[in-house]
Design an enzyme around this catalytic site. Structure first.
Site, short mmCIF file in Angstrom:
data_model
loop_
_atom_site.label_atom_id
_atom_site.label_comp_id
_atom_site.label_asym_id
_atom_site.label_seq_id
_atom_site.Cartn_x
_atom_site.Cartn_y
_atom_site.Cartn_z
N GLU A 130 -2.94 -27.02 17.48
CA GLU A 130 -1.57 -27.32 17.91
C GLU A 130 -1.25 -28.81 17.99
O GLU A 130 -0.84 -29.32 19.04
CB GLU A 130 -1.30 -26.65 19.28
CG GLU A 130 -1.46 -25.14 19.27
CD GLU A 130 -1.31 -24.50 20.66
OE1 GLU A 130 -0.72 -25.14 21.54
OE2 GLU A 130 -1.80 -23.38 20.84
N ASP A 175 -2.99 -23.30 14.63
CA ASP A 175 -1.69 -23.54 15.28
C ASP A 175 -0.95 -22.22 15.44
O ASP A 175 -1.46 -21.17 15.04
CB ASP A 175 -0.85 -24.55 14.44
CG ASP A 175 0.01 -25.45 15.32
OD1 ASP A 175 0.14 -26.65 15.00
OD2 ASP A 175 0.56 -24.95 16.34
N GLU A 238 -5.25 -15.34 16.93
CA GLU A 238 -4.98 -14.99 18.33
C GLU A 238 -3.91 -13.88 18.42
O GLU A 238 -3.08 -13.88 19.28
CB GLU A 238 -4.50 -16.20 19.12
CG GLU A 238 -5.38 -17.43 19.02
CD GLU A 238 -4.90 -18.60 19.85
OE1 GLU A 238 -3.99 -18.42 20.67
OE2 GLU A 238 -5.42 -19.72 19.67
#
Ligand code: G3I
Length: 327
Positions: A130, A175, A238
């Site tokens: 990120e 990200d 994720e």
């Protein structure tokens, strides 16, 4: 799909979950579901800088060691998450306000201490997580933005530090909203090209896939194809699919939403399953069971049911949707 088929046995890529060491130790249903159903481990927080690096010369490795040993005992790979993240720089480190050269030397020491400790045991790392905004600009609060005229060059050197510590580890940039945010995806692709052209050892890109049942499937599909066009390993790193899309405390889970969620998982798994074999890495769910999801931990933690196992660890329609995506 038959009701006894396991995703990890059918998939020709790793099927991972983010887990918490205290729940593995403390809740047998959590532990048994994880080791019975998954073959890759991500740490939900134990492998982050602020959790490990408690003072300049003090490292806390007990929980990382526990998770790595647990994975080895249960024949699972470990994906290291994450070496550099603007949210996990320790307070003492930020307060030290090091000059640029010292800052980099300390981060290099951290990376090589951690990656070196698990050399050959942690197969892959999110070196950086990120660093971009959705429009492709660099996050200002990233700690590195303020320190370096060329933050991307610094990130590239961190990939090299990790590679020096464990040449066999696959190194990722990770990200969120990657397949949806064209600007972020463009910045990631430009960084990947720059790294490859300058000999920086980047092997893969991760999109977290924190999406919802209302996320536009065509947008996901088009953005995903663009991400895959980089030719790098691709990690859906994720995934969780929100059903409480308006995030209201009055939400009630319906069969229709469960079926829609199963459909979304199936579509995403179908996309992933169709990528070239040499770009396949893993799909990782962020958590195992709806009983424990970060989405309820977050400030506005209302009711949410984003994962493949329900609060009693039973397989949801989403589990079978995921399986159907593998066919
Ligand atoms: O620090 C304590 C520890 O001492 C204690 O033993 C343990 C017991 O559970 O809890 C720890 O507290 C919190 C930990 O979650 C476990 O709940 C940490 O304070 C808290 O910061 C941590 O939050 C995690 C967050 O990242 C920040 O690290 C969330 O679990 C985790 O789901 C979330 O994950 C991020 C990914 O890394 C990046 N992508 C977004 C994703 C969701 O925010």
């Amino acid at each position: 799909p038959t009701s006894t088929e396991k995703i990890k046995d059918v998939a020709n890529f790793k099927f991972g979950a983010a887990v918490k060491s205290d729940l593995i130790k403390g809740e047998s249903a959590y532990n048994n579901t994880f080791k019975g159903e998954f073959n890759q481990l991500s740490a939900e927080y134990e492998m982050k800088m602020n959790f490990i690096w408690t003072a300049e010369n003090t490292y806390f490795f007990a929980d990382c060691d526990y998770l790595v040993n647990y994975a080895q005992q249960n024949n699972m790979d470990v994906h290291g998450h994450t070496l550099l993240w603007y949210k996990s720089f320790p307070e003492w480190f930020k307060n030290a306000n090091y000059d640029t050269v010292t800052f980099e030397n300390k981060v290099k020491t951290f990376i090589q201490t951690v990656v070196g400790r698990y050399k050959g045991k942690i197969k892959s790392w999110d070196v950086a997580n990120e660093i971009f905004n959705d429009n492709g600009s660099l996050r200002v609060e990233s700690q590195i933005q303020g320190k370096f005229k060329d933050p991307i060059a610094f990130v590239g050197r961190c990939f090299k530090y990790a590679n020096e510590a464990d040449p066999a580890a696959k190194l990722f940039y990770n990200d969120y909203s990657v397949v949806l945010a064209a600007g972020k995806r463009r910045a990631m692709k430009e960084m990947a090209v720059r790294f490859k052209e300058s000999g920086v050892p980047i092997h893969g890109l991760g999109d977290q896939f924190h999406y919802r049942i209302s996320t536009n499937q065509t947008q996901i599909s088009n953005g995903f194809a663009d991400l895959v066009s980089t030719g790098l390993l691709i990690h859906i790193s994720e995934i969780d699919i929100k059903v409480n899309t308006n995030n209201v405390s009055t939400y009630v889970l319906t069969d229709a939403d469960k079926q829609k969620q199963a459909e979304v998982y199936k579509n995403i798994v179908k996309l992933y399953n169709a990528i070239p074999a040499n770009q396949k890495f893993a799909i990782t769910t962020w958590g195992i069971t709806d009983k424990y999801t970060w989405l309820k931990e977050s400030a506005n933690g209302f009711k949410e049911y984003p994962l493949l196992f329900d609060e009693s660890y039973a397989k949801k329609p989403a589990y079978f949707g995921f399986l159907a995506g593998l066919k």
